[in-house]
Design a protein around this motif. Structure first.
Motif, PDB file in Angstrom:
ATOM      1  N   ASP A  22      96.279 108.806  60.322  1.00 30.06           N
ATOM      2  CA  ASP A  22      96.238 107.212  60.313  1.00 30.06           C
ATOM      3  C   ASP A  22      97.489 106.848  59.446  1.00 30.06           C
ATOM      4  OD1 ASP A  22      95.623 104.678  60.674  1.00 30.06           O
ATOM      5  OD2 ASP A  22      93.543 104.757  59.706  1.00 30.06           O
ATOM      6  N   THR A  23      97.944 105.803  59.543  1.00 33.69           N
ATOM      7  CA  THR A  23      99.079 105.148  58.910  1.00 33.69           C
ATOM      8  C   THR A  23      98.875 105.173  57.463  1.00 33.69           C
ATOM      9  OG1 THR A  23      98.832 103.399  60.525  1.00 33.69           O
ATOM     10  CG2 THR A  23     100.210 102.924  58.524  1.00 33.69           C
ATOM     11  N   VAL A  47      98.901 105.081  53.487  1.00 33.83           N
ATOM     12  CA  VAL A  47      98.482 103.759  52.716  1.00 33.83           C
ATOM     13  C   VAL A  47      98.153 104.448  51.455  1.00 33.83           C
ATOM     14  CG1 VAL A  47      97.595 102.335  54.542  1.00 33.83           C
ATOM     15  CG2 VAL A  47      96.170 104.042  53.298  1.00 33.83           C
ATOM     16  N   VAL A 103      92.936 102.642  49.335  1.00 35.72           N
ATOM     17  CA  VAL A 103      91.568 103.169  50.606  1.00 35.72           C
ATOM     18  C   VAL A 103      90.375 102.578  50.143  1.00 35.72           C
ATOM     19  CG1 VAL A 103      93.034 105.339  51.197  1.00 35.72           C
ATOM     20  CG2 VAL A 103      91.420 105.250  49.152  1.00 35.72           C
ATOM     21  N   GLU A 135      87.362 101.884  52.642  1.00 35.81           N
ATOM     22  CA  GLU A 135      86.855 102.781  53.279  1.00 35.81           C
ATOM     23  C   GLU A 135      85.639 103.789  52.208  1.00 35.81           C
ATOM     24  OE1 GLU A 135      86.843 103.818  56.301  1.00 35.81           O
ATOM     25  OE2 GLU A 135      88.239 101.950  56.728  1.00 35.81           O
ATOM     26  N   SER A 174      91.596  96.816  52.893  1.00 39.40           N
ATOM     27  CA  SER A 174      91.241  96.503  54.197  1.00 39.40           C
ATOM     28  C   SER A 174      90.227  97.653  54.795  1.00 39.40           C
ATOM     29  CB  SER A 174      92.442  96.393  54.899  1.00 39.40           C
ATOM     30  OG  SER A 174      93.404  95.411  54.355  1.00 39.40           O
ATOM     31  N   ASP A 175      89.457  97.233  55.742  1.00 37.64           N
ATOM     32  CA  ASP A 175      88.903  97.974  56.507  1.00 37.64           C
ATOM     33  C   ASP A 175      89.804  98.780  57.408  1.00 37.64           C
ATOM     34  OD1 ASP A 175      87.021  99.543  58.095  1.00 37.64           O
ATOM     35  OD2 ASP A 175      86.333  98.033  59.077  1.00 37.64           O
ATOM     36  N   LEU A 176      89.951 100.128  57.036  1.00 39.69           N
ATOM     37  CA  LEU A 176      91.363 100.676  57.852  1.00 39.69           C
ATOM     38  C   LEU A 176      90.987 101.389  59.028  1.00 39.69           C
ATOM     39  CD1 LEU A 176      92.863 102.452  54.486  1.00 39.69           C
ATOM     40  CD2 LEU A 176      93.397 100.460  55.546  1.00 39.69           C
ATOM     41  N   ASP A 177      89.503 102.088  59.094  1.00 38.62           N
ATOM     42  CA  ASP A 177      88.909 102.603  60.260  1.00 38.62           C
ATOM     43  C   ASP A 177      87.498 102.051  60.417  1.00 38.62           C
ATOM     44  OD1 ASP A 177      89.804 104.468  62.508  1.00 38.62           O
ATOM     45  OD2 ASP A 177      88.146 105.493  61.547  1.00 38.62           O
ATOM     46  N   TYR A 189      88.040 108.858  56.336  1.00 38.99           N
ATOM     47  CA  TYR A 189      88.740 108.663  54.989  1.00 38.99           C
ATOM     48  C   TYR A 189      88.012 109.607  53.598  1.00 38.99           C
ATOM     49  CZ  TYR A 189      92.280 105.675  56.565  1.00 38.99           C
ATOM     50  OH  TYR A 189      93.342 105.193  57.175  1.00 38.99           O
TER      51      TYR A 189
END
Length: 292
Positions: A110-111, A113, A116, A119, A153-156, A166
């Protein structure tokens, strides 16, 4: 009139040095709580290793969760996804502040960051977790955690913590071998995450016990219990940011903290030591001048 002999002066100097050593080189206070675990996976023929470090700084509690294994992870049920603990002496409420990656940790698939928080979730309550634990941090739901509650942020998706997304894979994981879930199908963190909470003024980290490390996505996946021990205060891992330079070398935030902590620690015992030696030296010089 009492006359100070040279022998008495030497005794005074020796006594001063002894006092300096006792007060200046005192054993550091034990405040950090380090909990480590080793156990067998219930879903594969491999061993699991993990650690959690609890540190308090003022009102802040830091929990560093680390998958310390140097073995390859080939199935998703061996991904570290939660830690649970008790602290019976603490009755206040902890508030999640951040969940970040320190130096040496990274996101795969994933990107990249640092934050986290979107997550992971924190939950507390009477016996909410395995083996009757009252506190937990998780990236999978387990029927315990709902929406993420660390800032971020909701990353996935989904927005509720769910699956191994995560979760923390081992430090020695080969990211190209194993199930699809651990080779690109799901974002994973390698190494460790630092969780920060406010409201810890009365949190005594030395009272942390019954620490459980949970793997996979179900409570009947692997769970290993830890042995905890107290340790001297150490530097707290902060998010990945550039540090200052020393002798032309750029220090990481961990190295910076260690460097500054070393200077501070050195100053604490050197000041009384230098002062004591100087005082004794001055007295000896005056005595010899008077004697001559």
């Amino acid at each position: 009139m009492t006359v100070m002999t040279l022998d008495n002066t030497h005794k005074l100097l020796a006594g001063t040095l002894a006092l300096v050593l006792v007060t200046g080189l005192a054993i550091p206070a034990y405040a950090d709580r380090i909990c480590s675990a080793k156990g067998d996976s219930v879903t594969s023929d491999t061993e699991l290793f993990a650690s959690a470090t609890f540190q308090v700084d003022g009102d802040m509690l830091y929990v560093t969760l680390n998958n310390t294994s140097d073995l390859d992870v080939v199935i998703q049920s061996n991904i570290l996804t939660a830690v649970f603990w008790d602290n019976d002496s603490f009755g206040d409420t902890l508030t999640p502040v951040s969940a970040t990656l320190p130096n040496g940790s990274q996101v795969h698939f994933d990107t990249p960051v640092i934050n986290v928080g979107g997550e992971w979730a924190y939950e507390s309550g009477n016996s909410i977790g395995p083996n009757g634990t009252d506190n937990g941090i998780g990236s999978a739901g387990f029927g315990i955690f709902g929406q993420f509650n660390f800032p971020g942020s909701d990353l996935d998706g989904p927005s509720a913590v769910n699956g191994i997304n995560y979760g923390i894979t081992s430090d020695g994981d080969d990211m190209t071998s194993g199930q699809k879930a651990v080779t690109g199908d799901r974002p994973l963190i390698q190494n460790e995450v630092v969780f920060k909470f406010s409201g810890a003024t009365n949190f005594d980290e030395t009272q942390v016990d019954n620490v459980n490390f949970q793997y996979g996505t179900a409570l009947d996946d692997s769970n290993i219990e830890s042995q905890c021990e107290d340790a001297p205060d150490g530097p707290i891992s902060e998010p990945q940011v550039p540090g200052p330079t020393v002798a032309g070398e750029l220090l990481s935030i961990d190295s910076t903290a260690l460097f500054l902590a070393g200077i501070q620690s050195m100053t604490v015992w050197m000041v009384p030591a230098v002062a004591g030696l100087a005082g004794a030296g001055v007295y000896l010089v005056k005595y010899r001048a008077h004697r001559d």
